[in-house]
Design a protein around this motif. Structure first.
Motif, PDB file in Angstrom:
ATOM      1  N   LYS A  50       0.838  -1.210   0.000  1.00 15.45           N
ATOM      2  CA  LYS A  50       0.000   0.000   0.000  1.00 15.45           C
ATOM      3  C   LYS A  50       0.868   1.254   0.000  1.00 15.45           C
ATOM      4  N   MET A  51       1.889   1.254   0.825  1.00 19.42           N
ATOM      5  CA  MET A  51       2.772   2.409   0.896  1.00 19.42           C
ATOM      6  C   MET A  51       3.538   2.577  -0.423  1.00 19.42           C
ATOM      7  N   PHE A  52       4.058   1.494  -0.956  1.00 16.25           N
ATOM      8  CA  PHE A  52       4.827   1.562  -2.199  1.00 16.25           C
ATOM      9  C   PHE A  52       3.983   2.064  -3.368  1.00 16.25           C
ATOM     10  N   GLN A  53       2.706   1.774  -3.379  1.00 17.17           N
ATOM     11  CA  GLN A  53       1.838   2.212  -4.477  1.00 17.17           C
ATOM     12  C   GLN A  53       1.705   3.730  -4.544  1.00 17.17           C
ATOM     13  N   SER A  54       2.037   4.421  -3.459  1.00 19.11           N
ATOM     14  CA  SER A  54       1.945   5.880  -3.437  1.00 19.11           C
ATOM     15  C   SER A  54       3.115   6.564  -4.128  1.00 19.11           C
ATOM     16  N   PHE A  55       4.170   5.808  -4.415  1.00 17.32           N
ATOM     17  CA  PHE A  55       5.363   6.378  -5.035  1.00 17.32           C
ATOM     18  C   PHE A  55       5.270   6.273  -6.553  1.00 17.32           C
ATOM     19  N   GLN A  56       5.518   7.405  -7.215  1.00 16.95           N
ATOM     20  CA  GLN A  56       5.498   7.412  -8.675  1.00 16.95           C
ATOM     21  C   GLN A  56       6.765   6.796  -9.251  1.00 16.95           C
ATOM     22  N   GLU A  57       7.860   6.897  -8.535  1.00 16.93           N
ATOM     23  CA  GLU A  57       9.150   6.408  -9.022  1.00 16.93           C
ATOM     24  C   GLU A  57       9.926   5.730  -7.897  1.00 16.93           C
ATOM     25  N   ILE A  58      10.700   4.726  -8.264  1.00 16.80           N
ATOM     26  CA  ILE A  58      11.638   4.090  -7.341  1.00 16.80           C
ATOM     27  C   ILE A  58      12.965   3.990  -8.076  1.00 16.80           C
ATOM     28  N   VAL A  59      13.975   4.672  -7.534  1.00 15.43           N
ATOM     29  CA  VAL A  59      15.309   4.655  -8.121  1.00 15.43           C
ATOM     30  C   VAL A  59      16.212   3.894  -7.162  1.00 15.43           C
ATOM     31  N   THR A  60      16.846   2.843  -7.668  1.00 12.77           N
ATOM     32  CA  THR A  60      17.664   1.979  -6.821  1.00 12.77           C
ATOM     33  C   THR A  60      19.151   2.169  -7.108  1.00 12.77           C
ATOM     34  N   GLY A  61      19.939   1.676  -6.206  1.00 15.95           N
ATOM     35  CA  GLY A  61      21.394   1.811  -6.326  1.00 15.95           C
ATOM     36  C   GLY A  61      21.985   1.122  -7.535  1.00 15.95           C
ATOM     37  N   ASP A  62      21.303   0.102  -8.052  1.00 10.80           N
ATOM     38  CA  ASP A  62      21.817  -0.592  -9.229  1.00 10.80           C
ATOM     39  C   ASP A  62      21.157  -0.118 -10.530  1.00 10.80           C
ATOM     40  N   ASP A  63      20.453   1.005 -10.476  1.00 12.94           N
ATOM     41  CA  ASP A  63      19.838   1.571 -11.677  1.00 12.94           C
ATOM     42  C   ASP A  63      20.937   2.016 -12.640  1.00 12.94           C
ATOM     43  N   PRO A  64      20.826   1.685 -13.921  1.00  8.89           N
ATOM     44  CA  PRO A  64      21.877   2.063 -14.877  1.00  8.89           C
ATOM     45  C   PRO A  64      22.075   3.579 -15.025  1.00  8.89           C
ATOM     46  N   ASN A  65      21.082   4.386 -14.655  1.00  5.03           N
ATOM     47  CA  ASN A  65      21.216   5.839 -14.733  1.00  5.03           C
ATOM     48  C   ASN A  65      21.895   6.444 -13.509  1.00  5.03           C
ATOM     49  N   VAL A  66      22.177   5.611 -12.516  1.00  9.81           N
ATOM     50  CA  VAL A  66      22.853   6.067 -11.297  1.00  9.81           C
ATOM     51  C   VAL A  66      24.301   5.588 -11.387  1.00  9.81           C
ATOM     52  N   LYS A  67      25.165   6.477 -11.846  1.00  9.88           N
ATOM     53  CA  LYS A  67      26.576   6.101 -12.055  1.00  9.88           C
ATOM     54  C   LYS A  67      27.353   5.994 -10.751  1.00  9.88           C
ATOM     55  N   ASN A  68      27.070   6.898  -9.813  1.00 10.37           N
ATOM     56  CA  ASN A  68      27.795   6.937  -8.543  1.00 10.37           C
ATOM     57  C   ASN A  68      26.808   6.840  -7.391  1.00 10.37           C
ATOM     58  N   GLY A  69      27.148   6.035  -6.398  1.00  9.36           N
ATOM     59  CA  GLY A  69      26.281   5.866  -5.243  1.00  9.36           C
ATOM     60  C   GLY A  69      26.377   7.029  -4.263  1.00  9.36           C
ATOM     61  N   LYS A  70      25.504   6.998  -3.267  1.00  7.22           N
ATOM     62  CA  LYS A  70      25.540   8.006  -2.212  1.00  7.22           C
ATOM     63  C   LYS A  70      26.923   7.960  -1.568  1.00  7.22           C
ATOM     64  N   PRO A  71      27.548   9.068  -1.259  1.00  4.43           N
ATOM     65  CA  PRO A  71      27.036  10.428  -1.103  1.00  4.43           C
ATOM     66  C   PRO A  71      27.020  11.285  -2.383  1.00  4.43           C
ATOM     67  N   ALA A  72      27.340  10.699  -3.534  1.00  2.00           N
ATOM     68  CA  ALA A  72      27.222  11.457  -4.791  1.00  2.00           C
ATOM     69  C   ALA A  72      25.745  11.797  -5.017  1.00  2.00           C
TER      70      ALA A  72
END
Length: 153
Positions: A50-72
């Motif tokens: 139910k909570m997850f359905q409220s989010f329009q987007e989920i961006v994960t650490g292994d997403d190809p568009n995320v080149k550098n992890g946090k703290p970047a």
């Protein structure tokens, strides 16, 4: 294998379901920007659909568009892009210092909710606000019609 099983058992932070529901009712676009891998997020999702359905987007650490992890800033920049908003219009809730650094360097506004084992002082330079838990959140400062303390616990 045991760690994978634990992902499905992760409990929501106190106040998180109510905060997400309040933001949804206020029509605030929402995204999750997590360092976790997509597979782990899917396992966590099963108990909190139910909570997850409220989010329009989920961006994960292994997403190809995320080149550098946090703290970047990459993950927050990608989340803002997918929501179609400028990072300065994003309000980030973070419990980890590297996540707070990431959100702030992306240009987002930041509410730190430090883990009780963490030193709150370390969040001062990267946070716009520091709260003890999500029940202390007041949307007034951010132009959001939501007062967590008014919701039933």
């Amino acid at each position: 294998v045991r760690l994978n099983g634990l992902c499905a058992e992760v409990k929501a932070c106190p106040g998180a379901p109510e905060l997400v529901e309040g933001l949804r009712k206020a029509r605030v676009p929402m995204a999750i920007a997590t360092s976790s891998r997509a597979a782990s997020v899917q396992k966590k999702r099963c108990k909190h659909e139910k909570m997850f359905q409220s989010f329009q987007e989920i961006v994960t650490g292994d997403d190809p568009n995320v080149k550098n992890g946090k703290p970047a800033p990459d993950i927050y920049l990608e989340a803002a892009k997918r929501l179609g908003v400028h990072p300065s219009e994003c309000l980030v809730f973070e419990d980890a210092l590297t996540g707070a650094q990431s959100g702030k360097s992306a240009g987002c506004r930041l509410v730190a909710v430090p883990d009780s084992r963490m030193e709150k002082q370390s969040f001062l330079s990267v946070s716009d606000e520091i709260i003890e838990d999500l029940w202390q959140f007041s949307g007034k400062r951010w132009g959001i019609p939501l007062e967590m303390k008014e919701l039933n616990r």
